[in-house]
Design an enzyme around this catalytic site. Structure first.
Site, mmCIF file in Angstrom:
data_model
loop_
_atom_site.group_PDB
_atom_site.id
_atom_site.type_symbol
_atom_site.label_atom_id
_atom_site.label_comp_id
_atom_site.label_asym_id
_atom_site.label_seq_id
_atom_site.Cartn_x
_atom_site.Cartn_y
_atom_site.Cartn_z
ATOM 1 N N LYS A 66 40.493 32.970 34.972
ATOM 2 C CA LYS A 66 40.845 34.391 34.905
ATOM 3 C C LYS A 66 42.340 34.635 34.615
ATOM 4 O O LYS A 66 42.703 35.683 34.078
ATOM 5 C CB LYS A 66 40.467 35.099 36.210
ATOM 6 N N ASP A 102 36.815 43.822 37.789
ATOM 7 C CA ASP A 102 36.475 43.442 39.171
ATOM 8 C C ASP A 102 36.866 44.546 40.157
ATOM 9 O O ASP A 102 36.066 44.954 40.997
ATOM 10 C CB ASP A 102 37.205 42.158 39.574
#
Ligand code: ATR
Length: 284
Positions: A66, A102
């Protein structure tokens, strides 16, 4: 022609994203196919170049890439930049654009459980100060109508202090030790566990004692395996509202899907398929 989508990670074999997205393509009659690409670390750059050459339409990024993916993108959305991590990439005419869904996925799911549009009256406590805490904290703090106060408690307080110093919004925030948070729990309307404490197989562990939980509080855990962690079980037994990690997982995927296709997937169907998969995993 069928468009290609996917998730990159290492390992990624157990990802539940492919069944969720492939089902969503089917339901909406879209010609898309979503695949889990396991990329070994020393092939990362080549793999990203390969995805570009194949003209992949969009992909998710999971552990451990990420942060690393950010050096390989043509553009990064400002919130993803603040969070310092990207979980969704959109291919816009050959340019890879990075986003982070997220935090927004989490907040959308939380608001839906609370049946609220804003959190202006709420005081929030976040447990943990890692990547997930950063995404949730920054998204909450920069929300249109943010909470009154967002405090953080972490096993290593220095990491919570760093997060507070990096916070892009002007919002009241304090760093507490776990013990201090336990003692002042009556202050908080929403308590969010972002650590892995309580996750399968260590289901006997809980990140925080809830002795002084406020009446009417909501306790949230980003863990979804198990669906009810020890923390949530205890919160429930004290009469609190609870919120597990399924909603965050589903909503981060739904928001990514929307960025790729400009269409909103059926959220309930996505959730149902994930719950079924988790049930199935338990039996394995
Ligand atoms: P993620 O990206 O999933 O948030 P991370 O960045 O490794 O993962 O962060 C993990 C978080 O869980 C941290 O806040 C960590 O606390 P420390 O900063 O003290 O390491 C917390 N954590 C993990 N295991 C823990 C444990 N056994 N007890 C308390 N906190 C724990």
């Amino acid at each position: 022609m069928q468009k290609l989508y996917g998730v990159i990670g290492y390992p990624v074999g157990h990802s539940m994203s492919p069944i969720m997205h492939n089902d969503a393509f089917e339901r909406l009659n879209l010609e898309g196919y979503y695949h889990a690409f396991e990329i070994v670390p020393d092939k990362f750059q080549t793999a990203i170049e390969g995805l570009k050459a194949l003209d992949i339409a969009g992909f998710n990024v999971t552990i451990p890439y990420k942060v690393k993916i950010m050096e390989h993108l043509d553009e990064i959305d400002p919130l993803a930049k603040e969070i310092g991590a990207v979980n969704t990439v959109v291919n816009e005419k050959g340019r890879f654009i990075g986003y982070n869904t997220d935090g927004e996925g989490y907040v959308t799911s939380l608001l839906s459980t609370l049946n609220k549009r804003d959190l202006t009256e709420c005081t929030v406590l976040i447990i943990g100060a890692g990547g997930a805490a950063r995404a949730i904290y920054f998204t909450l703090a920069t929300y249109k109508q943010p909470p009154k106060q967002i405090d953080l408690c972490n096993r290593t307080p220095a990491k919570a202090e760093e997060l507070i110093a990096d916070n892009p919004a002007e919002i009241g925030s304090a760093s507490l030790s776990i013990e201090e948070a336990e003692a002042s729990l009556a202050k908080y309307d929403i308590i969010i566990n972002t650590t892995s404490v309580g996750m399968h197989p260590s289901t006997d562990a809980s990140p925080l004692r809830l002795d002084y939980l406020k009446k009417g509080a909501l306790v949230s855990d980003i863990i979804y395996n198990p669906l009810e962690t020890k923390l949530l079980k205890e919160a429930k037994s004290r009469g609190a509202m609870i919120h597990n990690g399924i909603g965050m997982f589903v909503m981060q995927g739904a928001l990514a899907f929307e960025k790729w296709t400009n269409q909103r997937p059926y959220i309930e169907a996505m959730e149902e398929i994930i719950l079924k998969k988790l049930e199935h995993k338990k039996e394995e």
